[in-house]
Design a protein around this motif. Structure first.
Motif, PDB file in Angstrom:
ATOM      1  N   GLY A   1       0.775  -1.229   0.000  1.00 49.44           N
ATOM      2  CA  GLY A   1       0.000   0.000   0.000  1.00 49.44           C
ATOM      3  C   GLY A   1       0.807   1.280   0.000  1.00 49.44           C
ATOM      4  N   ALA A   2       2.126   1.194  -0.100  1.00 49.03           N
ATOM      5  CA  ALA A   2       2.946   2.405  -0.099  1.00 49.03           C
ATOM      6  C   ALA A   2       2.748   3.198  -1.388  1.00 49.03           C
ATOM      7  N   LYS A   3       2.599   4.505  -1.250  1.00 50.07           N
ATOM      8  CA  LYS A   3       2.469   5.391  -2.403  1.00 50.07           C
ATOM      9  C   LYS A   3       3.665   6.330  -2.540  1.00 50.07           C
ATOM     10  N   LEU A   4       4.474   6.419  -1.495  1.00 49.32           N
ATOM     11  CA  LEU A   4       5.739   7.162  -1.520  1.00 49.32           C
ATOM     12  C   LEU A   4       6.808   6.195  -1.023  1.00 49.32           C
ATOM     13  N   VAL A   5       7.802   5.920  -1.865  1.00 54.98           N
ATOM     14  CA  VAL A   5       8.803   4.888  -1.575  1.00 54.98           C
ATOM     15  C   VAL A   5      10.195   5.461  -1.785  1.00 54.98           C
TER      16      VAL A   5
ATOM     17  N   HIS B   1      15.330   2.515 -15.182  1.00 51.24           N
ATOM     18  CA  HIS B   1      14.771   1.494 -14.302  1.00 51.24           C
ATOM     19  C   HIS B   1      13.853   2.128 -13.261  1.00 51.24           C
ATOM     20  N   LEU B   2      14.290   3.220 -12.657  1.00 52.34           N
ATOM     21  CA  LEU B   2      13.479   3.901 -11.658  1.00 52.34           C
ATOM     22  C   LEU B   2      12.190   4.450 -12.283  1.00 52.34           C
ATOM     23  N   LYS B   3      12.314   5.010 -13.456  1.00 52.06           N
ATOM     24  CA  LYS B   3      11.140   5.530 -14.162  1.00 52.06           C
ATOM     25  C   LYS B   3      10.119   4.421 -14.394  1.00 52.06           C
TER      26      LYS B   3
ATOM     27  N   HIS C   1       5.072   7.498  -6.146  1.00 48.59           N
ATOM     28  CA  HIS C   1       6.178   8.445  -6.151  1.00 48.59           C
ATOM     29  C   HIS C   1       7.401   7.695  -5.621  1.00 48.59           C
ATOM     30  N   LEU C   2       8.462   7.672  -6.393  1.00 49.86           N
ATOM     31  CA  LEU C   2       9.645   6.886  -6.064  1.00 49.86           C
ATOM     32  C   LEU C   2      10.869   7.782  -5.936  1.00 49.86           C
ATOM     33  N   ILE C   3      11.470   7.765  -4.741  1.00 51.36           N
ATOM     34  CA  ILE C   3      12.760   8.420  -4.508  1.00 51.36           C
ATOM     35  C   ILE C   3      13.836   7.381  -4.754  1.00 51.36           C
ATOM     36  N   GLY C   4      14.634   7.596  -5.784  1.00 51.21           N
ATOM     37  CA  GLY C   4      15.594   6.577  -6.203  1.00 51.21           C
ATOM     38  C   GLY C   4      16.873   6.575  -5.384  1.00 51.21           C
ATOM     39  N   GLY C   5      16.737   6.629  -4.052  1.00 50.08           N
ATOM     40  CA  GLY C   5      17.928   6.631  -3.209  1.00 50.08           C
ATOM     41  C   GLY C   5      18.919   7.635  -3.751  1.00 50.08           C
ATOM     42  N   THR C   6      20.144   7.181  -4.022  1.00 54.31           N
ATOM     43  CA  THR C   6      21.076   7.996  -4.804  1.00 54.31           C
ATOM     44  C   THR C   6      21.847   7.110  -5.761  1.00 54.31           C
ATOM     45  N   ILE C   7      22.361   7.751  -6.804  1.00 51.62           N
ATOM     46  CA  ILE C   7      23.276   7.111  -7.740  1.00 51.62           C
ATOM     47  C   ILE C   7      24.410   8.088  -8.039  1.00 51.62           C
ATOM     48  N   PRO C   8      25.584   7.594  -8.435  1.00 51.25           N
ATOM     49  CA  PRO C   8      26.625   8.502  -8.910  1.00 51.25           C
ATOM     50  C   PRO C   8      26.225   9.058 -10.281  1.00 51.25           C
ATOM     51  N   GLU C   9      26.274  10.371 -10.408  1.00 46.33           N
ATOM     52  CA  GLU C   9      25.911  11.043 -11.656  1.00 46.33           C
ATOM     53  C   GLU C   9      27.133  11.699 -12.265  1.00 46.33           C
ATOM     54  N   GLU C  10      27.299  11.545 -13.590  1.00 45.37           N
ATOM     55  CA  GLU C  10      28.357  12.246 -14.319  1.00 45.37           C
ATOM     56  C   GLU C  10      27.724  13.328 -15.170  1.00 45.37           C
ATOM     57  N   CYS C  11      28.223  14.559 -15.018  1.00 42.41           N
ATOM     58  CA  CYS C  11      27.705  15.678 -15.805  1.00 42.41           C
ATOM     59  C   CYS C  11      28.837  16.647 -16.096  1.00 42.41           C
ATOM     60  N   ASP C  12      29.120  16.841 -17.374  1.00 39.60           N
ATOM     61  CA  ASP C  12      30.151  17.792 -17.816  1.00 39.60           C
ATOM     62  C   ASP C  12      31.499  17.517 -17.155  1.00 39.60           C
ATOM     63  N   GLY C  13      31.816  16.248 -17.022  1.00 38.87           N
ATOM     64  CA  GLY C  13      33.107  15.858 -16.453  1.00 38.87           C
ATOM     65  C   GLY C  13      33.164  15.848 -14.948  1.00 38.87           C
TER      66      GLY C  13
ATOM     67  N   ASN D   1      26.702  12.972  -6.197  1.00 38.11           N
ATOM     68  CA  ASN D   1      25.873  11.975  -5.522  1.00 38.11           C
ATOM     69  C   ASN D   1      24.446  12.489  -5.617  1.00 38.11           C
ATOM     70  N   THR D   2      23.624  11.824  -6.420  1.00 39.10           N
ATOM     71  CA  THR D   2      22.367  12.408  -6.886  1.00 39.10           C
ATOM     72  C   THR D   2      21.169  11.529  -6.595  1.00 39.10           C
ATOM     73  N   SER D   3      20.091  12.168  -6.150  1.00 37.63           N
ATOM     74  CA  SER D   3      18.817  11.480  -5.913  1.00 37.63           C
ATOM     75  C   SER D   3      17.800  11.941  -6.945  1.00 37.63           C
ATOM     76  N   LEU D   4      17.106  10.977  -7.537  1.00 36.53           N
ATOM     77  CA  LEU D   4      16.093  11.235  -8.551  1.00 36.53           C
ATOM     78  C   LEU D   4      14.725  10.865  -8.010  1.00 36.53           C
ATOM     79  N   VAL D   5      13.735  11.695  -8.292  1.00 38.43           N
ATOM     80  CA  VAL D   5      12.371  11.437  -7.824  1.00 38.43           C
ATOM     81  C   VAL D   5      11.438  11.369  -9.027  1.00 38.43           C
ATOM     82  N   PHE D   6      10.673  10.270  -9.096  1.00 33.38           N
ATOM     83  CA  PHE D   6       9.750  10.052 -10.205  1.00 33.38           C
ATOM     84  C   PHE D   6       8.312  10.014  -9.706  1.00 33.38           C
ATOM     85  N   SER D   7       7.415  10.556 -10.512  1.00 35.55           N
ATOM     86  CA  SER D   7       5.987  10.573 -10.195  1.00 35.55           C
ATOM     87  C   SER D   7       5.337   9.280 -10.700  1.00 35.55           C
ATOM     88  N   PRO D   8       4.069   9.031 -10.323  1.00 36.77           N
ATOM     89  CA  PRO D   8       3.388   7.816 -10.789  1.00 36.77           C
ATOM     90  C   PRO D   8       3.243   7.705 -12.299  1.00 36.77           C
TER      91      PRO D   8
END
Length: 275
Positions: A33-37, A67-69, A78-90, A94-101
């Motif tokens: 029944g979780a709607k925010l994870v 995968h999170l999407k 609504h899913l908070i994707g913990g964190t992942i290492p993100e590469e941007c412009d070199g 340490n980045t967290s991504l949040v996706f809606s339903p």
């Protein structure tokens, strides 16, 4: 009312295995029944400076992003994707991504305060050797709730939480992997403090403890009520913690002890005059 689930999962060296484990546990939480994870910090790879570049992904092109999407869309959460290492412009973050339903990316938080500590004889770690800090405060909306998002070491800085509270936060989530030195002393204490300071639900979600890892997570994921009471908590093993978060409870606490109704600027002026 919204049911929140925090997933404490064991993270290994194989990214695909980690993503599959996340799929299994997110599905379990959604069926409950979780709607925010939320997943934990570095859910797709081991935590450590030696791993960040190897596992880093570009956003929105990476395997973990997709995968999170898919998980958010499939389970309508609504899913908070913990964190992942993100590469941007070199640079690495340490980045967290949040996706809606509907699978939309609605928030992205880069860890603002990097974990640079040196406790003689116990632990030394310097994220800034490889990572760059983020530069923004992150909040997003889930139904009638506003959620403030930080990452691990961010929780030690009450000013960041105060800003999220001023931006309307009712819930604060900090995916975070405290270690075996700082975890026993500070992990619960900081979550309870931020909950009471801001009269919000506050939760930190960690990887499960792996004593064979180069960095050992304390585990002990937990959720605190706006009163600072621990609603649910884990130990070291894989576990999902749950809380039915009530707007009425938040409102009752804030009305009964109306600390947020006095502007901090007024308090600071009063203190200055008294000096």
């Amino acid at each position: 009312m919204i049911r929140f689930a925090g997933i404490q999962m064991l993270v290994g060296a194989d990214k695909l295995s980690n993503l599959n484990k996340a799929t299994e546990l997110v599905s379990k939480a959604a069926k409950a029944g979780a709607k925010l994870v939320s997943l934990p910090e570095c859910f797709n790879c081991p935590y450590g400076n030696q791993y960040f570049a190897e596992y880093a992904e570009k956003i929105p092109d990476g395997q973990s992003y997709n995968h999170l999407k898919m998980l958010a869309l499939e389970h309508e959460i609504h899913l908070i994707g913990g964190t992942i290492p993100e590469e941007c412009d070199g640079n690495l973050y340490n980045t967290s991504l949040v996706f809606s339903p509907d699978g939309e990316l609605i928030a992205k938080h880069r860890k603002v305060h990097l974990f640079d500590i040196d406790i003689p004889g116990k632990i030394k770690f310097k994220e800034s050797d490889t990572l760059c800090p983020g530069s923004s405060i992150t909040t997003f909306n889930v139904n009638e709730f506003t959620v403030g998002l930080g990452i691990c070491y961010d929780i030690r800085f009450p000013e960041q939480a105060h800003i999220m509270r001023d931006q309307g936060a009712h819930i604060m989530i900090y995916p975070g992997a405290f270690n075996m030195t700082t975890g026993p002393v500070y992990f619960e204490l900081l979550n309870r403090a931020r909950a009471v300071d801001n009269q919000v639900y506050c939760s930190s979600i960690a990887p499960a403890t792996d004593n064979t890892a180069t960095y050992t997570s304390w585990g002990h994921s937990l959720i605190c009520a706006p009163t600072g009471v621990v609603v649910d908590s884990a130990l070291h093993d894989e576990q999902i913690v749950y809380c039915d978060m009530s707007m009425r409870e938040i409102q009752d606490i804030r009305e009964g002890i109306p600390t947020s109704k006095q502007k901090r600027s007024d308090i600071y002026k009063l203190v200055h005059v008294q000096k």
